[in-house]
Design a protein around this motif. Structure first.
Motif, PDB file in Angstrom:
ATOM      1  N   PHE A  82       0.823  -1.212   0.000  1.00 10.30           N
ATOM      2  CA  PHE A  82       0.000   0.000   0.000  1.00 10.30           C
ATOM      3  C   PHE A  82       0.856   1.261   0.000  1.00 10.30           C
ATOM      4  CE2 PHE A  82      -2.064   3.350   2.552  1.00 10.30           C
ATOM      5  CZ  PHE A  82      -3.129   3.639   1.704  1.00 10.30           C
ATOM      6  N   ALA A  83       1.881   1.286   0.857  1.00  9.51           N
ATOM      7  CA  ALA A  83       2.631   2.517   1.094  1.00  9.51           C
ATOM      8  C   ALA A  83       3.837   2.687   0.194  1.00  9.51           C
ATOM      9  CB  ALA A  83       3.086   2.563   2.551  1.00  9.51           C
ATOM     10  N   GLY A  84       4.308   1.639  -0.416  1.00  6.17           N
ATOM     11  CA  GLY A  84       5.494   1.754  -1.255  1.00  6.17           C
ATOM     12  C   GLY A  84       6.701   2.180  -0.433  1.00  6.17           C
ATOM     13  N   ALA A  85       7.363   3.231  -0.881  1.00  7.01           N
ATOM     14  CA  ALA A  85       8.582   3.700  -0.213  1.00  7.01           C
ATOM     15  C   ALA A  85       8.312   4.208   1.197  1.00  7.01           C
ATOM     16  CB  ALA A  85       9.227   4.796  -1.044  1.00  7.01           C
ATOM     17  N   GLY A  86       7.093   4.529   1.536  1.00  2.00           N
ATOM     18  CA  GLY A  86       6.780   5.004   2.875  1.00  2.00           C
ATOM     19  C   GLY A  86       7.018   3.969   3.952  1.00  2.00           C
ATOM     20  N   SER A  87       6.975   2.687   3.569  1.00  2.00           N
ATOM     21  CA  SER A  87       7.216   1.622   4.548  1.00  2.00           C
ATOM     22  C   SER A  87       8.696   1.311   4.684  1.00  2.00           C
ATOM     23  CB  SER A  87       6.464   0.352   4.156  1.00  2.00           C
ATOM     24  OG  SER A  87       7.002  -0.163   2.955  1.00  2.00           O
ATOM     25  N   ALA A  88       9.511   1.971   3.892  1.00  2.00           N
ATOM     26  CA  ALA A  88      10.953   1.713   3.920  1.00  2.00           C
ATOM     27  C   ALA A  88      11.679   2.678   4.850  1.00  2.00           C
ATOM     28  CB  ALA A  88      11.533   1.799   2.521  1.00  2.00           C
ATOM     29  N   VAL A  89      10.976   3.185   5.865  1.00  2.00           N
ATOM     30  CA  VAL A  89      11.628   4.000   6.884  1.00  2.00           C
ATOM     31  C   VAL A  89      12.808   3.175   7.374  1.00  2.00           C
ATOM     32  CG1 VAL A  89      11.337   5.016   9.181  1.00  2.00           C
ATOM     33  CG2 VAL A  89       9.495   5.180   7.510  1.00  2.00           C
ATOM     34  N   PRO A  90      14.010   3.758   7.467  1.00  2.00           N
ATOM     35  CA  PRO A  90      15.221   2.943   7.632  1.00  2.00           C
ATOM     36  C   PRO A  90      15.161   1.816   8.643  1.00  2.00           C
ATOM     37  CG  PRO A  90      15.828   5.204   7.326  1.00  2.00           C
ATOM     38  CD  PRO A  90      14.320   5.169   7.368  1.00  2.00           C
ATOM     39  N   VAL A  91      14.743   2.055   9.848  1.00  2.00           N
ATOM     40  CA  VAL A  91      14.799   0.999  10.871  1.00  2.00           C
ATOM     41  C   VAL A  91      13.783  -0.095  10.587  1.00  2.00           C
ATOM     42  CG1 VAL A  91      14.419   0.514  13.314  1.00  2.00           C
ATOM     43  CG2 VAL A  91      15.714   2.518  12.639  1.00  2.00           C
ATOM     44  N   THR A  92      12.543   0.269  10.350  1.00  2.00           N
ATOM     45  CA  THR A  92      11.511  -0.747  10.137  1.00  2.00           C
ATOM     46  C   THR A  92      11.663  -1.418   8.781  1.00  2.00           C
ATOM     47  OG1 THR A  92       9.980   0.955   9.358  1.00  2.00           O
ATOM     48  CG2 THR A  92       9.867   0.353  11.693  1.00  2.00           C
ATOM     49  N   GLY A  93      12.062  -0.676   7.776  1.00  2.00           N
ATOM     50  CA  GLY A  93      12.276  -1.260   6.454  1.00  2.00           C
ATOM     51  C   GLY A  93      13.409  -2.267   6.460  1.00  2.00           C
ATOM     52  N   PHE A  94      14.488  -1.954   7.174  1.00  3.49           N
ATOM     53  CA  PHE A  94      15.610  -2.877   7.270  1.00  3.49           C
ATOM     54  C   PHE A  94      15.224  -4.118   8.069  1.00  3.49           C
ATOM     55  CE2 PHE A  94      19.796  -4.173   9.067  1.00  3.49           C
ATOM     56  CZ  PHE A  94      20.402  -4.507   7.869  1.00  3.49           C
ATOM     57  N   ALA A  95      14.471  -3.933   9.146  1.00  6.04           N
ATOM     58  CA  ALA A  95      13.998  -5.088   9.924  1.00  6.04           C
ATOM     59  C   ALA A  95      13.114  -5.978   9.065  1.00  6.04           C
ATOM     60  CB  ALA A  95      13.244  -4.613  11.166  1.00  6.04           C
ATOM     61  N   ASN A  96      12.260  -5.383   8.263  1.00  4.21           N
ATOM     62  CA  ASN A  96      11.400  -6.139   7.362  1.00  4.21           C
ATOM     63  C   ASN A  96      12.235  -6.926   6.357  1.00  4.21           C
ATOM     64  OD1 ASN A  96       9.070  -6.934   5.754  1.00  4.21           O
ATOM     65  ND2 ASN A  96       9.645  -5.291   4.372  1.00  4.21           N
ATOM     66  N   ALA A  97      13.243  -6.290   5.783  1.00  8.85           N
ATOM     67  CA  ALA A  97      14.084  -6.970   4.795  1.00  8.85           C
ATOM     68  C   ALA A  97      14.836  -8.137   5.417  1.00  8.85           C
ATOM     69  CB  ALA A  97      15.060  -5.971   4.172  1.00  8.85           C
ATOM     70  N   MET A  98      15.375  -7.945   6.603  1.00 12.39           N
ATOM     71  CA  MET A  98      16.125  -9.007   7.277  1.00 12.39           C
ATOM     72  C   MET A  98      15.204 -10.174   7.650  1.00 12.39           C
ATOM     73  SD  MET A  98      19.338  -8.196   7.539  1.00 12.39           S
ATOM     74  CE  MET A  98      19.953  -9.106   8.925  1.00 12.39           C
ATOM     75  N   THR A  99      14.046  -9.864   8.195  1.00 15.92           N
ATOM     76  CA  THR A  99      13.118 -10.919   8.601  1.00 15.92           C
ATOM     77  C   THR A  99      12.580 -11.665   7.391  1.00 15.92           C
ATOM     78  OG1 THR A  99      12.513  -9.585  10.517  1.00 15.92           O
ATOM     79  CG2 THR A  99      11.055 -11.405   9.973  1.00 15.92           C
ATOM     80  N   SER A 100      12.300 -10.954   6.317  1.00 14.72           N
ATOM     81  CA  SER A 100      11.825 -11.602   5.090  1.00 14.72           C
ATOM     82  C   SER A 100      12.863 -12.573   4.551  1.00 14.72           C
ATOM     83  CB  SER A 100      11.510 -10.555   4.017  1.00 14.72           C
ATOM     84  OG  SER A 100      10.436  -9.758   4.409  1.00 14.72           O
ATOM     85  N   ALA A 101      14.151 -12.156   4.558  1.00  7.70           N
ATOM     86  CA  ALA A 101      15.216 -13.042   4.089  1.00  7.70           C
ATOM     87  C   ALA A 101      15.310 -14.281   4.974  1.00  7.70           C
ATOM     88  CB  ALA A 101      16.552 -12.304   4.062  1.00  7.70           C
ATOM     89  N   ALA A 102      15.171 -14.096   6.275  1.00  5.84           N
ATOM     90  CA  ALA A 102      15.238 -15.230   7.200  1.00  5.84           C
ATOM     91  C   ALA A 102      14.085 -16.197   6.963  1.00  5.84           C
ATOM     92  CB  ALA A 102      15.216 -14.729   8.642  1.00  5.84           C
ATOM     93  N   LEU A 103      12.891 -15.670   6.797  1.00 11.86           N
ATOM     94  CA  LEU A 103      11.722 -16.533   6.588  1.00 11.86           C
ATOM     95  C   LEU A 103      11.796 -17.264   5.250  1.00 11.86           C
ATOM     96  CD1 LEU A 103       8.887 -14.196   7.916  1.00 11.86           C
ATOM     97  CD2 LEU A 103       9.795 -16.257   9.007  1.00 11.86           C
ATOM     98  N   GLU A 104      12.271 -16.565   4.232  1.00 11.84           N
ATOM     99  CA  GLU A 104      12.325 -17.152   2.900  1.00 11.84           C
ATOM    100  C   GLU A 104      13.312 -18.326   2.822  1.00 11.84           C
ATOM    101  OE1 GLU A 104      13.411 -15.753  -1.644  1.00 11.84           O
ATOM    102  OE2 GLU A 104      12.861 -14.251  -0.153  1.00 11.84           O
ATOM    103  N   HIS A 105      14.402 -18.258   3.568  1.00 15.21           N
ATOM    104  CA  HIS A 105      15.454 -19.260   3.436  1.00 15.21           C
ATOM    105  C   HIS A 105      15.569 -20.191   4.644  1.00 15.21           C
ATOM    106  CE1 HIS A 105      16.860 -17.449  -0.260  1.00 15.21           C
ATOM    107  NE2 HIS A 105      16.734 -16.274   0.323  1.00 15.21           N
ATOM    108  N   ARG A 106      14.547 -20.230   5.490  1.00 16.73           N
ATOM    109  CA  ARG A 106      14.633 -21.064   6.693  1.00 16.73           C
ATOM    110  C   ARG A 106      14.678 -22.558   6.371  1.00 16.73           C
ATOM    111  NH1 ARG A 106       8.969 -19.126   7.617  1.00 16.73           N
ATOM    112  NH2 ARG A 106       7.673 -20.834   6.932  1.00 16.73           N
ATOM    113  N   SER A 107      14.139 -22.967   5.227  1.00 18.85           N
ATOM    114  CA  SER A 107      14.153 -24.390   4.878  1.00 18.85           C
ATOM    115  C   SER A 107      15.557 -24.880   4.523  1.00 18.85           C
ATOM    116  CB  SER A 107      13.203 -24.656   3.704  1.00 18.85           C
ATOM    117  OG  SER A 107      13.662 -23.974   2.551  1.00 18.85           O
ATOM    118  N   GLU A 108      16.484 -23.953   4.280  1.00 23.86           N
ATOM    119  CA  GLU A 108      17.862 -24.327   3.927  1.00 23.86           C
ATOM    120  C   GLU A 108      18.746 -24.515   5.155  1.00 23.86           C
ATOM    121  OE1 GLU A 108      19.327 -21.491   1.068  1.00 23.86           O
ATOM    122  OE2 GLU A 108      17.367 -21.420   0.097  1.00 23.86           O
TER     123      GLU A 108
END
Length: 146
Positions: A82-108
């Protein structure tokens, strides 16, 4: 000649992005995330006896925890759509990116999957942060010598 005609036709047929709407939504959502961060900071200052000098780190930790939790629950992705770049506020956007990477590759596996892929993303951020901090410290030191 066909590539140029194809590019021209593609440009004519592609829908125009709602730039003004996207900018306004990104500004409002990013601002709301920052307002929430200020709210967390005010709570920590008034109820947990932090000082203005010491409240920064716990505020960031709370925002990282909440962003990671919302990412795990699939809510932050909807906010991002919905928000596009508005959700990429540095702290929360970085936390989202890190958590997404962890969830995506947990099966490995934990080390090669979660750890390896999380730090592929974090590595560049850490390197640029350290280099920027070095140059800022160098400039500040040289400025103080004048």
């Amino acid at each position: 000649m066909q590539k140029q005609q194809y590019k021209k036709m593609t440009k004519q047929m592609s829908p125009k992005p709602p730039i003004i709407r996207n900018v306004v939504v990104a500004f409002v959502v990013g601002g709301l995330i920052c307002v929430f961060g200020q709210f967390v900071q005010n709570i920590l200052l008034t109820h947990f006896n932090f000082t203005p000098e010491t409240v920064g780190a716990p505020t960031v930790a709370v925002l990282i925890f909440i962003a990671s939790l919302l990412t795990g629950l699939g809510v932050y992705d909807r906010i991002g759509q919905f928000a596009g770049a508005g959700s990429a506020v540095p702290v929360t956007g970085f936390a989202n990116a890190m958590t997404s990477a962890a969830l995506e590759h947990r099966s490995e596996g934990l080390v090669l999957g979660v750890g390896g892929n999380m730090f592929k993303l974090a590595g560049s951020v850490i390197v640029f942060g350290v280099v920027a901090a070095f140059f800022i410290a160098l400039i500040k030191t040289l400025w103080g010598m004048m």
